[in-house]
Design an enzyme around this catalytic site. Structure first.
Site: not given
Ligand code: COA
Length: 254
Positions: A118, A138
């Site tokens: 977004e 989402e």
């Molecule tokens: N909100 C809060 N924290 C987030 C985040 C989010 N949207 N996306 C990633 N993080 C944090 C993780 O919790 C992690 O924190 P930690 O190290 O303290 O545990 C850190 O960022 C690294 O992320 P991680 O998930 O370990 O990396 P990855 O390479 O395994 O995966 C993604 C990357 C992007 C696939 C995964 O982080 C993810 O799916 N994030 C959420 C995306 C999402 O659904 N966004 C929609 C929200 S509107």
């Protein structure tokens, strides 16, 4: 130029180009409430800067442009706060970016997911590095794409592409994003900023007033503050005419 007020939203200016950098790489540049407020302040600071012809938004870390809203922060929000504070303030920040008078270029140097997609949608032009993934996860989390993901993103990316991401959970590669019109260019990893600066310089060479008015008109054609854009443009035309000077002189002469 004014600061954003939050060290995780960095603002810098180099000549005619302003750059906003999301700087929370340990959390993949996920946006919490403070960052959202700082984004709005950064946009307003850029809009107020006459010497800035074009803006760039990017993320720090290379893995993620922005992983969306801070999912952890949601736990502390009441349903009312979620709708009235979190979603509405996101709208204010994202609207301020989308309605910047200067063209905005997003450098997706890492994944753009959910609120990150977004945020990318607020830009006029998008460059993706080739390792980037684009998606709207989402509904899989039981929430809606609420920072204009069902509105501005639909207008700019087309409803079917948004349906595939938001209803099916499809995640697109940068190359697929280019074919679908989600991004305008794909460059090798690490080349996003140089490509954006070249693009920004190209924009900055064009007539600044004509460019800004044209951006506003294109936005208006998409339904982006159409009524206000018309009044703003008409107001500028009237203010540039002799009639206003005559009116002012008549007022002062009683
Ligand atoms: N909100 C809060 N924290 C987030 C985040 C989010 N949207 N996306 C990633 N993080 C944090 C993780 O919790 C992690 O924190 P930690 O190290 O303290 O545990 C850190 O960022 C690294 O992320 P991680 O998930 O370990 O990396 P990855 O390479 O395994 O995966 C993604 C990357 C992007 C696939 C995964 O982080 C993810 O799916 N994030 C959420 C995306 C999402 O659904 N966004 C929609 C929200 S509107």
């Amino acid at each position: 130029m004014a600061e954003s007020g939050d060290s995780r939203i960095r603002l810098s200016v180099d000549g005619a180009i302003a750059t906003i950098t999301l700087a929370r790489p340990d959390k993949l540049n996920a946006l919490d409430y403070g960052m959202v407020q700082a984004l709005e302040r950064a946009a307003l600071a850029i809009a107020a800067e006459a010497g800035v012809r074009v803006a760039i938004i990017t993320g720090e870390g290379g893995k993620s442009f922005c992983a969306g809203g801070d999912i952890e922060a949601w736990a502390a929000l009441s349903p009312a706060d979620f709708g009235l504070a979190w979603v509405r303030h996101g709208h204010r920040a994202f609207d301020a970016l989308a309605r910047l008078r200067q063209p905005l270029i997003a450098v997706l140097n890492g994944h753009a997911l959910g609120g990150g997609l977004e945020l990318a949608a607020t830009a006029d032009l998008r460059i993706a590095e080739e390792h980037v993934k684009l998606g709207a996860p989402e509904t899989g989390l039981g929430i809606i794409p609420g920072w204009s993901g069902t509105q501005r993103a639909v207008r700019r990316f087309g409803p079917q592409t948004v349906r595939r991401m938001a209803l099916l959970g499809e995640v697109f590669t940068a190359a697929e994003g280019l074919a679908l019109g989600l991004v305008d260019a794909v460059v090798p990893q690490g080349q996003g900023m140089p490509a954006a600066i070249a693009m920004a310089e190209r924009v900055a060479r064009r007539g600044p007033l004509a460019t800004q008015a044209t951006k506003m008109l294109i936005n208006a054609a998409e339904g982006e503050e159409t009524e206000r854009a018309l009044e703003a443009l008409a107001g500028s035309v009237a203010a540039a005419s002799a009639e206003l000077q005559e009116g002012l002189a008549a007022f002062r002469g009683k």
